[in-house]
Design a protein around this motif. Structure first.
Motif, PDB file in Angstrom:
ATOM      1  N   THR A 111      -5.759  -7.255  -2.713  1.00  0.00           N
ATOM      2  CA  THR A 111      -7.087  -7.776  -3.027  1.00  0.00           C
ATOM      3  C   THR A 111      -7.421  -9.052  -2.271  1.00  0.00           C
ATOM      4  O   THR A 111      -8.587  -9.305  -1.984  1.00  0.00           O
ATOM      5  CB  THR A 111      -7.230  -8.034  -4.544  1.00  0.00           C
TER       6      THR A 111
ATOM      7  N   ASN B  66       1.624   2.477  -3.532  1.00  0.00           N
ATOM      8  CA  ASN B  66       0.417   2.699  -4.333  1.00  0.00           C
ATOM      9  C   ASN B  66      -0.187   1.426  -4.907  1.00  0.00           C
ATOM     10  O   ASN B  66      -0.755   1.442  -5.997  1.00  0.00           O
ATOM     11  CB  ASN B  66       0.695   3.706  -5.460  1.00  0.00           C
TER      12      ASN B  66
ATOM     13  N   THR C 280      -2.844  -2.028  -4.204  1.00  0.00           N
ATOM     14  CA  THR C 280      -4.071  -2.362  -3.495  1.00  0.00           C
ATOM     15  C   THR C 280      -4.109  -3.866  -3.261  1.00  0.00           C
ATOM     16  O   THR C 280      -4.109  -4.642  -4.226  1.00  0.00           O
ATOM     17  CB  THR C 280      -5.309  -1.951  -4.321  1.00  0.00           C
TER      18      THR C 280
ATOM     19  N   THR D 201       0.819  -1.211   0.000  1.00  0.00           N
ATOM     20  CA  THR D 201       0.000   0.000   0.000  1.00  0.00           C
ATOM     21  C   THR D 201       0.854   1.264   0.000  1.00  0.00           C
ATOM     22  O   THR D 201       0.455   2.278  -0.556  1.00  0.00           O
ATOM     23  CB  THR D 201      -0.964   0.019   1.204  1.00  0.00           C
TER      24      THR D 201
ATOM     25  N   PHE E  31      -2.369  -8.635  -5.291  1.00  0.00           N
ATOM     26  CA  PHE E  31      -2.529  -7.184  -5.256  1.00  0.00           C
ATOM     27  C   PHE E  31      -2.498  -6.610  -6.666  1.00  0.00           C
ATOM     28  O   PHE E  31      -2.062  -7.259  -7.605  1.00  0.00           O
ATOM     29  CB  PHE E  31      -1.471  -6.528  -4.367  1.00  0.00           C
TER      30      PHE E  31
END
Length: 104
Positions: A38, A34, A36, A31, A65
Motif C-alpha cells: 500500500t 498474496n 498488497t 505480492t 502492506f
C-alpha cells in the motif's frame, strides 16, 4: 486481511540502483505470497545505533502492506537470506478504533 509494516535497513555502501532492486525484491516477495503493497516510505541514510557488519550507516525503508496472517512469515524467511539487507522486521499494525463509551 491484516495490515503490516516491513522495516528494512539496507547496506549504505551500494549504489542507488542496487538499493532500489533490494526494495523491489522485498515488494515482490509480498505480492508473491498474496499481499498488497500500500505504501513505501524511504527515510534515507541514517546512522545505526551500533555497528552491523562493519557498517555505521544504513538506508531505512518502511513498506506498508495488507496480507493474510501467513504472508509475513514467508516474507521474513525470504528477506533473511538477501545479501544487502542488514536488518528487517515485520510488525502487525493495529487498527485505531474509537473507544466505546461505557454507559452507567
Amino acid at each position: 486481511m491484516n495490515k503490516y509494516e516491513l522495516a528494512l535497513v539496507v547496506n549504505a555502501k551500494i549504489d542507488d540502483e542496487e538499493r532500489a532492486a533490494v526494495v523491489e525484491k522485498a515488494k515482490s516477495y509480498i505480492t508473491r505470497f498474496n499481499g498488497t503493497v500500500t505504501d513505501v516510505e524511504e527515510w534515507g541514510k541514517k546512522k545505526l545505533a551500533y555497528e552491523i557488519s562493519h557498517m555505521r550507516e544504513g538506508f531505512y525503508y518502511f513498506i506498508q502492506f495488507e496480507a493474510d496472517s501467513d504472508c509475513p512469515i514467508q516474507v521474513e524467511d525470504n528477506i533473511r537470506i538477501m545479501d544487502n539487507v542488514l536488518r528487517y522486521l515485520v510488525v502487525r499494525k493495529e487498527d485505531k478504533k474509537q473507544p466505546e463509551k461505557e454507559e452507567a
